[in-house]
Design a protein around this motif. Structure first.
Motif, PDB file in Angstrom:
ATOM      1  N   UNK B 226       0.927  -1.088  -0.011  1.00 67.51           N
ATOM      2  CA  UNK B 226       0.056   0.088   0.102  1.00 67.51           C
ATOM      3  C   UNK B 226       0.827   1.326  -0.132  1.00 67.51           C
ATOM      4  N   UNK B 227       1.691   1.192   1.061  1.00 64.84           N
ATOM      5  CA  UNK B 227       2.692   2.453   0.957  1.00 64.84           C
ATOM      6  C   UNK B 227       3.472   2.722  -0.360  1.00 64.84           C
ATOM      7  N   UNK B 228       3.932   1.596  -1.089  1.00 60.36           N
ATOM      8  CA  UNK B 228       4.598   1.786  -2.371  1.00 60.36           C
ATOM      9  C   UNK B 228       3.569   2.427  -3.342  1.00 60.36           C
ATOM     10  N   UNK B 229       2.353   1.855  -3.319  1.00 52.31           N
ATOM     11  CA  UNK B 229       1.329   2.080  -4.275  1.00 52.31           C
ATOM     12  C   UNK B 229       1.089   3.759  -4.316  1.00 52.31           C
ATOM     13  N   UNK B 230       1.000   4.239  -2.941  1.00 54.17           N
ATOM     14  CA  UNK B 230       0.620   5.695  -2.620  1.00 54.17           C
ATOM     15  C   UNK B 230       1.891   6.492  -3.049  1.00 54.17           C
ATOM     16  N   UNK B 231       2.936   6.131  -2.243  1.00 52.47           N
ATOM     17  CA  UNK B 231       3.982   7.168  -2.350  1.00 52.47           C
ATOM     18  C   UNK B 231       4.607   7.147  -3.979  1.00 52.47           C
ATOM     19  N   UNK B 232       4.720   5.780  -4.642  1.00 54.66           N
ATOM     20  CA  UNK B 232       4.999   5.743  -5.963  1.00 54.66           C
ATOM     21  C   UNK B 232       3.944   6.198  -6.886  1.00 54.66           C
ATOM     22  N   UNK B 233       2.910   6.752  -6.700  1.00 58.02           N
ATOM     23  CA  UNK B 233       1.751   6.842  -7.455  1.00 58.02           C
ATOM     24  C   UNK B 233       2.203   7.460  -9.049  1.00 58.02           C
ATOM     25  N   UNK B 234       3.026   8.694  -8.877  1.00 57.33           N
ATOM     26  CA  UNK B 234       3.439   9.072 -10.080  1.00 57.33           C
ATOM     27  C   UNK B 234       4.037   8.135 -11.043  1.00 57.33           C
ATOM     28  N   UNK B 235       4.657   7.105 -10.567  1.00 55.08           N
ATOM     29  CA  UNK B 235       5.219   6.410 -11.527  1.00 55.08           C
ATOM     30  C   UNK B 235       4.077   5.261 -12.055  1.00 55.08           C
ATOM     31  N   UNK B 236       3.361   4.950 -11.073  1.00 54.09           N
ATOM     32  CA  UNK B 236       2.251   3.934 -11.437  1.00 54.09           C
ATOM     33  C   UNK B 236       1.500   4.352 -12.615  1.00 54.09           C
ATOM     34  N   UNK B 237       1.133   6.023 -12.263  1.00 59.34           N
ATOM     35  CA  UNK B 237       0.231   6.393 -13.461  1.00 59.34           C
ATOM     36  C   UNK B 237       1.098   6.787 -14.569  1.00 59.34           C
ATOM     37  N   UNK B 238       2.341   7.162 -14.439  1.00 56.04           N
ATOM     38  CA  UNK B 238       3.112   7.410 -15.865  1.00 56.04           C
ATOM     39  C   UNK B 238       3.152   6.210 -16.614  1.00 56.04           C
ATOM     40  N   UNK B 239       3.109   4.971 -15.897  1.00 54.35           N
ATOM     41  CA  UNK B 239       3.195   3.683 -16.904  1.00 54.35           C
ATOM     42  C   UNK B 239       1.928   3.110 -17.022  1.00 54.35           C
ATOM     43  N   UNK B 240       0.869   3.693 -16.504  1.00 54.13           N
ATOM     44  CA  UNK B 240      -0.586   3.204 -16.563  1.00 54.13           C
ATOM     45  C   UNK B 240      -0.586   1.834 -15.677  1.00 54.13           C
ATOM     46  N   UNK B 241      -0.014   1.637 -14.660  1.00 59.62           N
ATOM     47  CA  UNK B 241       0.112   0.412 -14.127  1.00 59.62           C
ATOM     48  C   UNK B 241      -1.076   0.135 -12.924  1.00 59.62           C
ATOM     49  N   UNK B 242      -1.981   0.931 -13.078  1.00 57.39           N
ATOM     50  CA  UNK B 242      -3.056   0.828 -11.826  1.00 57.39           C
ATOM     51  C   UNK B 242      -3.469  -0.540 -11.600  1.00 57.39           C
ATOM     52  N   UNK B 243      -3.779  -1.344 -12.806  1.00 58.45           N
ATOM     53  CA  UNK B 243      -4.206  -2.659 -12.576  1.00 58.45           C
ATOM     54  C   UNK B 243      -3.326  -3.529 -12.181  1.00 58.45           C
ATOM     55  N   UNK B 244      -2.216  -3.393 -12.442  1.00 58.88           N
ATOM     56  CA  UNK B 244      -1.120  -4.332 -12.145  1.00 58.88           C
ATOM     57  C   UNK B 244      -1.178  -4.027 -10.416  1.00 58.88           C
ATOM     58  N   UNK B 245      -0.930  -2.855  -9.874  1.00 53.52           N
ATOM     59  CA  UNK B 245      -0.825  -2.334  -8.322  1.00 53.52           C
ATOM     60  C   UNK B 245      -2.317  -3.148  -7.650  1.00 53.52           C
ATOM     61  N   UNK B 246      -3.577  -2.672  -8.550  1.00 58.56           N
ATOM     62  CA  UNK B 246      -4.718  -3.383  -7.940  1.00 58.56           C
ATOM     63  C   UNK B 246      -4.383  -4.949  -7.646  1.00 58.56           C
ATOM     64  N   UNK B 247      -4.060  -5.646  -8.728  1.00 52.19           N
ATOM     65  CA  UNK B 247      -3.941  -7.025  -8.584  1.00 52.19           C
ATOM     66  C   UNK B 247      -2.714  -7.526  -7.396  1.00 52.19           C
ATOM     67  N   UNK B 248      -1.909  -6.609  -7.449  1.00 50.57           N
ATOM     68  CA  UNK B 248      -0.819  -6.854  -6.379  1.00 50.57           C
ATOM     69  C   UNK B 248      -1.428  -6.459  -5.062  1.00 50.57           C
ATOM     70  N   UNK B 249      -2.268  -5.569  -4.628  1.00 51.55           N
ATOM     71  CA  UNK B 249      -2.884  -5.019  -3.565  1.00 51.55           C
ATOM     72  C   UNK B 249      -3.857  -6.240  -3.018  1.00 51.55           C
ATOM     73  N   UNK B 250      -4.665  -6.571  -4.147  1.00 50.45           N
ATOM     74  CA  UNK B 250      -5.701  -7.698  -4.073  1.00 50.45           C
ATOM     75  C   UNK B 250      -5.100  -8.826  -3.367  1.00 50.45           C
TER      76      UNK B 250
END
Lengths: 610, 615
Positions: B226-250
């Protein structure tokens, strides 16, 4: 240590709110069968609780007083059956409650996570990571207590309480009414006194979290403490903090230690009343001895449910505050999202068009004004201009981190607002000034932009970015574990990893915010080389600070006060002797003048060359 | 007289605090003596608590006894005169019991709190005494978990474990005695049946503990994700990896779910079992007692007494699992803490230290060598800086520049040769005195969660306000401070307003300037500051640097070219030295760097010339 925590805590309690409660209850709906199961088994457990004292009465009055030994065997068997039923029901109850609660927790966390992920940058700009995490972890747990154990147990306890009252009233109304005298006192103790205790423990927790924050900073900032020889002062301050904690802890313990005896004394009074009046009734033959003994037993079972209901009340108030925060997040709508009927962006050639774009973060304060621009595929564009001129805003619009306030941004002729966001961002990559490193291996960090990439692809990207040399020198190469804080990577190395990430994503349009940090010359050369590979064959936009980067651009945009002031190649702009020329001249003049040991300090020229 | 069960304590739950990771480096043999030494000053509290526990166990027998007498004499014997006496005795017993329980709880907590404070303060003092070498190797998370969780386990050990154990012993002994007196047969029966309950409880405890450990691990993983997904949100969004993060979190969320349900299933198996066994045993006891009463082997009153006693006994037995756990965890945690406690700081003041109020600022390195963990960082470094002179150090990342300057305030000790300040080996200086002579602007500028002013005044908390304002101006802090919501009173750092790297560096510079040291070390102090601000800082500092010895580390040659001497470092050795003019003339690393760095400048000069030619 110096620090100030716990002064701006969020509200811990809120008054009861029906609408919010109803909305919370909706989270139970998909898992309602567990709730029903839990409730049903709770009723069975309370029934077995009610049976005990009644059997006591029967044994004393019927069997002992009549000397009937044989009936005891039957009762023994009965006890065994009830014990088994009690066990099975208790098992069902506990498991169902746990499963119910965990389902709700899971749903809420997933829901919140998805919602937060979909939010745009403005959301994150204003909130520290810790605050966001608290909502997903702590606030959700607070709600869980209410929704699973709290609610179901409360209903069970209410049932038990009513059961006891009914049984007592039916056994003997007079004695029952007398015994109920203690009920209000018990309720008062379990609400008023308990609230005071909870409040005191909260104070203790706050003090402890102060201590922990202090410790954390003392460790992370240990070098500064050493450098400024603050050890004695910090130790003194820390001791003052532990003193305070001890004080409030003892206060809480005193309230706590008072609670048990107070309840005990109340119970004793109830028992005494029953015996007092009961003795009289027994003497006059109106009730049996067994009944009096059973009554006292029932009286003893009052406390559990009353106490739990009191606790439920506290839980409810805490949950209201948490619910408000959780719903605040769930109700957010992301500013940037796919519009109705958004289509996938077809593979790009890389033409980028700005059509009269104006943009303001805050209404009325324009960061960009009427930017009109057409960039053909494969062109290299450098943005130059002073800090705050609008370069970052310009870049942020390209990958749709924000939407323009007026005008349109087009890629190959498609308005980027009309296409699916992820298809856009897969083809438009951004390299930010500060590189975020995820916990994991270097390989995973590079692969972040393209999780399915195989090791060969990762290594090829690292080579192209110029990162391979330093990675291969690390003891575990690509498998070296790195993490955000305390990571062993230098600023330059992080940049190279970011380059490799972007190369692996292989975007058609690349956006780069060149790092301003001073990096040692060798690394700087590596970065320059990596940058060249990164930009080759793509449409690129670079907010550039280094002349070597700027000079190689096909087109330089001089941006100031949100407008494109000049545009052209390096040679053209130098020849024009306009803003660009002045900007460079000021910069080099400044470079001449910086120096820690100058003897002749002269004011540098401003960015406008005046 | 049966009475309501005591309410659950609001404080430490019987399961105790959060994370446990036993195994790691415990020295359990040393725990006993250490605990004894810590506990000694607070022993009076502990003894009073134990005394109260013993008396409390006796007092607990009074209500069941009175209930028995009441049944025999008043209800069966119709001796109404005795009733007021019994009632008075019951109320009195409740009051005495209450007082004893209050004393026991508060004194035993005071006992544990005293020890807790001793440990916390002692550990803190020892931790801050450690210097750079220690913190180079420390894992913040692990150390924090020792300082919080382990310390809490030790408190629980003394506050709850110690008195609960004594209470347990007293209660079992006295109550068993009470039952035996009332009815030897029932006493014997209790002695046979109770171990059954013991066994179930201990077994449960063994099985559930690893399950809870699994939960904590899964929670830890979820927090990190969770911490990484929030702190690194800019990278997450820059590479459109929201689904990847969602899967990881789930996935981690699901794992937490599974572990929780597994542990709950265990609890749901054992806790109702213990409850049902306890319930059944008290029923059996009652029925056997009833049979004895029918046989005239005992009185009805005694049966009521025994039933009451039995209830008194069940509570402590239920807490047994927690007690065993508390004991084990306390000793294990103590083992880990004693290790921290006994570790001496690597760098200490000598026995007869040298100290001067204000050094002249003469720095001398003689054949200095330095190795960390066997890897050589510096080799045969010799140079001399006369008071008030300025020396610049240049070299690539990792060449030993920072290591070199860290030797002056003795952040590390040399492994060969010597470093002298004012002609005294720094190892002969009083550590505090030495460090207050040397102001260092560290590469990483850490800010504490405190106001801007407090951060600047870190090295001199009582500094006059004008002085703070003055250095803040010089370091260009006031330029951005004015934009902060509360100016200099704005809380910054982790828990406050986030400042940019350049802003943090400026605070760091102000911090070093405030203490006005005779020797100033600037370790890449403006790496993240833009050139114009750098110029302003230098401008403000140029007057102040005059009278002090300055050592400067920088990458940009233009900023260090006026130094009296420039040392060029490569792989821990001085490969070139001299002033700018000399070094540029000579072939070598310096000139190589000069050529690269001035390439942009040459480009500009050429472009300008060409531009001029064109017009």
């Amino acid at each position: 240590m110096i620090n100030r925590i716990g002064e701006d805590e969020e509200a811990v309690e809120r008054p009861f709110d029906l609408a919010m409660t109803v909305r919370l209850l909706r989270f139970l709906r998909p898992h309602v069968r567990y709730a029903v199961l839990a409730l049903a088994s709770l009723v069975v457990v309370s029934l077995t609780t009610l049976v005990g004292p009644y059997v006591t009465k029967i044994v004393i009055d019927r069997d002992i007083l009549r000397g009937d030994l044989g009936a005891l065997w039957a009762l023994g068997f009965f006890y065994l059956v009830v014990a088994v039923v009690r066990y099975l029901a208790g098992r069902f109850e506990q498991r169902s409650i746990a499963v119910l609660g965990q389902h709700v927790l899971y749903d809420m966390r997933t829901g919140l996570f998805r919602r937060i992920q979909s939010m745009s940058f403005t959301f994150f700009d204003r909130r520290p990571t810790g605050k966001i995490m608290t909502r997903i972890l702590n606030d959700v747990s607070n709600l869980n207590q209410l929704l699973s154990s709290g609610l179901v147990r409360m209903l069970g306890d209410l049932f038990t309480l009513v059961g006891i009252v009914v049984v007592m009233l039916s056994l003997d109304t007079r004695l029952a009414l007398l015994a109920f005298v203690v009920l209000p006192v018990l309720f008062l103790l379990s609400t008023k006194l308990r609230r005071q205790i909870v409040e005191r423990w909260r104070r203790v927790r706050r003090k402890i979290s102060n201590i922990n924050a202090n410790l954390d900073e003392s460790i992370v900032g240990a070098r500064v403490v050493t450098a400024f020889h603050r050890e004695p002062e910090n130790t003194r301050r820390f001791a003052a903090l532990t003193d305070e904690t001890l004080g409030s802890w003892m206060q809480a313990i005193r309230a706590n230690a008072f609670f048990g005896p107070a309840v005990d004394l109340t119970g004793t009074f109830g028992t005494v009343l029953v015996f007092w009046y009961g003795a009289d009734l027994v003497r006059t033959g109106q009730v049996s001895i067994g009944l009096v003994v059973a009554f006292v037993s029932y009286l003893g079972s009052f406390w559990g449910p009353v106490s739990n209901i009191g606790q439920f009340y506290s839980t409810l108030l805490v949950a209201m505050a948490s619910a408000e925060r959780v719903f605040e997040f769930l109700d957010l709508t992301p500013e940037i999202r796919d519009v109705e009927g958004a289509v996938p962006l077809p593979p790009l050639k890389g033409r980028v068009t700005f059509r009269h774009v104006s943009f303001a973060y805050v209404p009325g304060r324009w960061a960009l004004r009427d930017v009109d621009l057409d960039v053909s595929p494969g062109q290299r564009v450098a943005l130059v201009g002073p800090t705050g001129a609008g370069k970052s805003s310009f870049l942020a619009l390209l990958s749709r981190f924000y939407d323009p306030t007026l005008g349109q941004v087009l890629m190959d002729g498609h308005d980027i607002r009309s296409v699916q966001l992820d298809t856009l961002r897969r083809q438009v990559a951004v390299v930010l000034q500060e590189t975020y490193i995820f916990k994991g291996s270097i390989r995973d960090n590079i692969r972040y932009s393209h999780p399915e990439a195989d090791p060969a692809q990762v290594e090829a990207a690292a080579r192209a970015a110029g990162a391979a040399a330093f990675i291969e020198r690390l003891p575990e190469g690509y498998d070296t574990e790195v993490r955000e804080r305390g990571s062993r990577l230098s600023v330059g190395q992080r940049q190279l990893i970011a380059f490799a990430r972007a190369i692996l994503a292989d975007p058609r349009v690349l956006i780069l915010d060149e790092a301003t940090a001073n990096i040692d010359t060798e690394t700087e050369l590596l970065i320059q080389a990596g940058l060249r590979t990164l930009l080759a064959g793509r449409t690129s936009f670079v907010a550039a600070h280094r002349l070597s980067t700027i000079r190689e651009a096909d087109r330089i945009l001089v941006i100031d006060q949100g407008r494109i002031q000049e545009s052209g190649t390096h040679e053209e702009l130098i020849a024009r002797r306009g803003r660009y020329y002045d900007l460079l001249r000021a910069q080099f003049q400044l470079q001449e003048q910086v120096g820690w040991f100058r003897r002749d300090a002269v004011a540098p020229l401003g960015p406008d060359g005046s | 007289m049966p009475h309501p069960a005591p309410p659950p304590g609001g404080g430490g739950s019987p399961r105790g605090p959060g994370i446990v990771d036993s195994a790691a480096g415990a020295d359990e043999a040393a725990v006993g003596p250490w605990f004894k030494g810590l506990a000694r000053p607070y022993l009076p509290f502990g003894l009073v608590a134990v005394g109260a526990a013993a008396l409390g166990a006796v007092a607990a027998l009074v209500p069941p006894y009175l209930a028995g007498v009441l049944v025999n004499r008043v209800l069966e014997g119709h001796d109404a005169k005795l009733l007021p006496l019994l009632i008075a005795a019951a109320v009195a017993a409740s009051l005495v019991r209450g007082a004893l329980s209050f004393i026991q709880q508060t004194r035993s907590e005071r006992f544990g709190q005293g020890i807790l404070q001793e440990i916390r303060n002692g550990l803190y003092e020892r931790l801050v005494a450690h210097g750079f070498p220690y913190y180079d190797h420390v894992h913040t998370g692990q150390l924090m978990s020792r300082l919080t969780t382990d310390v809490e386990w030790v408190r629980t050990f003394f506050s709850n474990g110690f008195t609960q154990a004594t209470t347990f012993v007293f209660t079992v002994v006295f109550v068993l005695a009470g039952i035996f007196v009332a009815s030897p047969v029932l006493g014997a029966l209790t002695l046979v049946l109770l171990p059954l309950l013991f066994l179930v409880i201990l077994r449960f405890d063994r099985r559930v503990r690893p399950a809870y450990r699994e939960i904590r691990r899964a929670m830890g993983r979820m927090t990190t994700t969770l911490q990484e997904a929030v702190a690194g949100i800019r990278v997450v969004k820059a590479f459109a990896q929201e689904h990847h993060e969602e899967r990881r979190f789930e996935a981690v969320n699901r794992e937490v779910f599974d572990r929780q349900v597994r542990a709950a299933t265990l609890s749901a198996t054992y806790i109702p079992l213990m409850d049902a066994i306890g319930w059944f045993l008290s029923g059996v006891m009652f029925l056997v007692g009833a049979a004895l009463v029918i046989d005239h082997a005992m009185t009805l009153g005694s049966l009521v007494t025994v039933a009451g006693d039995f209830i008194v006994l069940v509570g402590p037995i239920r807490g047994l699992g927690g007690l065993v756990n508390m004991w084990e965890q306390g000793v294990a945690a103590g083992g880990r803490l004693v290790e921290l406690w006994r570790q001496p700081p690597e760098i200490r003041s000598p026995e007869h230290p040298y100290a001067a109020a204000r050094a002249r600022g003469e720095v001398r390195f003689q054949h200095v060598g330095l190795a960390y963990d066997g890897v050589e960082a510096l080799h045969d470094v010799t140079f001399h800086v006369a008071p008030g002179r300025r020396v610049a150090i240049l070299g690539a990342t990792g060449c030993g520049k920072s290591s070199l300057v860290h030797l002056i305030p003795r952040y590390y000790d040399v492994t060969a040769g010597s470093v002298e300040l004012d002609g005294h080996d720094v190892r002969q200086w009083d550590l505090g005195a030495l460090r207050s002579q040397v102001g260092v602007v560290l590469q990483e500028s850490f800010l504490f969660s405190a106001t801007l002013t407090e951060n600047i005044a870190f090295g001199w908390p009582d500094a006059p306000a004008e002085r703070v304002a003055d250095v803040a101006r010089a370091a260009q802090v006031d330029e951005f401070a004015r934009r902060l919501p509360e100016g200099f009173d704005t809380v910054v750092g982790e828990r406050g307003v986030g400042l940019s790297g350049g802003e943090r560096q400026r605070v760091s510079i102000a911090r070093a300037l405030l203490v006005d040291p005779p020797v100033l070390v600037l370790d890449d102090a403006t790496a993240a500051v833009d050139m114009e601000t750098e110029w302003r800082i230098q401008e403000a500092l140029s007057r102040r640097l005059g009278h002090r010895t300055t050592l400067l580390i920088a990458h940009r040659l233009s900023t260090l070219k006026e130094a009296d001497e420039i040392l060029v470092l490569e792989a821990g050795r001085i490969v070139q030295r001299g002033n700018h003019a000399e070094l540029v003339r000579r072939d070598g690393l310096y000139r190589h760097l000069y050529e690269i760095q001035y390439r942009d400048r040459d480009l500009w000069e050429r472009a300008r010339a060409a531009g001029e030619g064109a017009t």
